[in-house]
Write an enzyme that holds these catalytic residues in place. Structure first.
Site, mmCIF file in Angstrom:
data_model
loop_
_atom_site.group_PDB
_atom_site.id
_atom_site.type_symbol
_atom_site.label_atom_id
_atom_site.label_comp_id
_atom_site.label_asym_id
_atom_site.label_seq_id
_atom_site.Cartn_x
_atom_site.Cartn_y
_atom_site.Cartn_z
ATOM 1 N N TYR A 282 0.999 -1.229 -0.075
ATOM 2 C CA TYR A 282 0.218 0.041 0.007
ATOM 3 C C TYR A 282 0.897 1.287 -0.176
ATOM 4 O O TYR A 282 1.853 1.172 0.595
ATOM 5 C CB TYR A 282 -0.914 0.123 1.221
ATOM 6 N N GLU B 165 -4.289 7.335 -3.590
ATOM 7 C CA GLU B 165 -4.060 5.843 -3.044
ATOM 8 C C GLU B 165 -3.708 5.079 -4.143
ATOM 9 O O GLU B 165 -3.987 4.975 -5.239
ATOM 10 C CB GLU B 165 -5.215 5.424 -2.158
#
Length: 389
Positions: free
Chosen positions: A112, A200
């Site tokens: 991530y 993101e």
């Protein structure tokens, strides 16, 4: 402003950030043309991905891996036009009007990466985690130490040493560190130059052949800076937004639909938040956040009223105006004008204070309409909650 995954990936590519090969398709025929090209180019499979402004698409059946053209056709038929329900769409779901057909990537690890403004620190923070593929909020709640952070000094920007530190924290191989620095630097440049409010990459993957790719991407932009980016404004997909919120944006109204039954019209974001709080304190549920602004015209007030009453869940309306730049009498005339035009069938509570309050109250009293005038916020909240019941 939100955009689709395929649009976000187009932006990443322009900044040299690696993404899987793929193209968006609006019809089955277009999707099959893309799939054929990818298979012909050596892809061992393709991924059919629903394009909506919501996360959790995979769990809702909106992401499917196809190993053959026949499977790609089958999944595209199922996904295109479906009402996709995820934890972010609500129970009504969102209709899928386009799909991204993408080359299947040989995933080794799912990680991530994300950039957001930390308001407490008054700095951008670059986040990384080995828990890719999961909601970052869930990771933060269960194991905060699993999220690595690098705070960015606005005077010097995101530095290579910070990127290297995050890369090592992710457990990347020594041969991947330089590519990771380039990847993260590209993301920071995207964030900064597009005036983003959120970026993101989830998951950020390493492949079995050593590459680093943005397998998924989410970018939100700061609405207040869109005037600087005409090319980004064109990416807006109003079909993905609540129709009432789209209508409100035409009049520069700050409107967010909620699940309650008491509509609120307020001037000033702080007062709007306080109004919603006091409604809940009185036992009610606000149906929206609506800030008509400090310099609202009568036209905007009338438009705001129309938008409030267009929500079928609304059982009562609370108008809470503190006259400063916007005068109470102007708001009152806008409300009366809209009420006469629309034929209001729900009770309306009005609380006015500040500039020209006496004139505003006179306009309300002499309107001949069944408005309830309140004295103070507490009185207004109690009255509107009782009327909504």
């Amino acid at each position: 402003m939100k955009i689709h995954e395929y649009q976000a990936k187009d932006i990443l590519e322009r900044y040299g950030v690696a993404v899987p090969k793929g193209e968006v398709a609006n019809t089955l025929e277009e999707a099959m043309d893309v799939a054929k090209r990818l298979f012909t180019g050596g892809a061992k499979g393709v991924v059919v991905k629903a394009q909506i402004h919501a996360g959790g698409r995979g769990k809702g059946g909106g992401v499917k891996v196809a190993k053959t053209l026949a499977e790609a056709e089958e999944y595209t038929k199922k996904i295109l036009g479906m009402q996709l329900i995820t934890h972010q769409t609500g129970p009504e779901g969102q209709k899928v009007q386009r799909v991204l057909i993408e080359e299947m990537s040989p995933i080794e690890r799912e990680l991530y990466l994300g950039i957001v403004l930390d308001r407490a620190a008054a700095k951008l923070v670059f986040m990384a985690s080995q828990a890719g593929g999961m909601e970052i909020e869930e990771v933060a709640a269960k194991d905060p130490d699993a999220i690595y952070k690098a705070y960015i000094d606005p005077a010097v920007g995101f530095q290579p040493y910070q990127a290297r530190k995050l890369a090592f924290a992710l457990g990347l191989k020594p041969t991947q560190i330089n590519d990771a620095v380039k990847f993260m630097t590209g993301l920071y440049k995207v964030f900064l130059e597009t005036d983003a409010s959120l970026l993101e990459i989830n998951p950020f993957i390493t492949t079995t052949d050593g590459r680093l790719l943005a397998l998924d991407c989410k970018i939100n932009f700061d609405d207040n800076a869109i005037f600087r980016h005409k090319e980004l404004k064109e990416l807006r997909d109003t079909a993905e937004e609540d129709p009432l919120e789209v209508e409100a944006s035409k009049y520069a109204l700050n409107y967010i639909k909620l699940d309650g039954n008491i509509a609120c019209m307020v001037n000033g974001a702080g007062l709007a938040m306080a109004t919603m709080d006091i409604i809940k304190l009185a036992g009610g549920e606000p149906a929206n956040f609506l800030d008509v602004g400090g310099g609202a015209s009568q036209e905007r007030v009338e438009a705001a009223f129309r938008i409030l009453l267009a929500d079928p869940n609304v059982q009562a309306v609370l108008i809470n105006i503190f006259g400063g730049i916007v005068r109470c009498d102007m708001v009152a005339r806008g409300v009366v004008g809209a009420a006469n035009t629309l034929g209001i069938r729900v009770p309306v509570v009005v609380r006015l204070e500040g500039t020209n309050v006496e004139e505003g109250q006179r306009v309300i009293r002499e309107s001949g309409l069944n408005f309830t005038v309140a004295k103070g916020m507490k009185d207004a909240a109690e009255k509107v909650v009782a009327l909504a019941r």
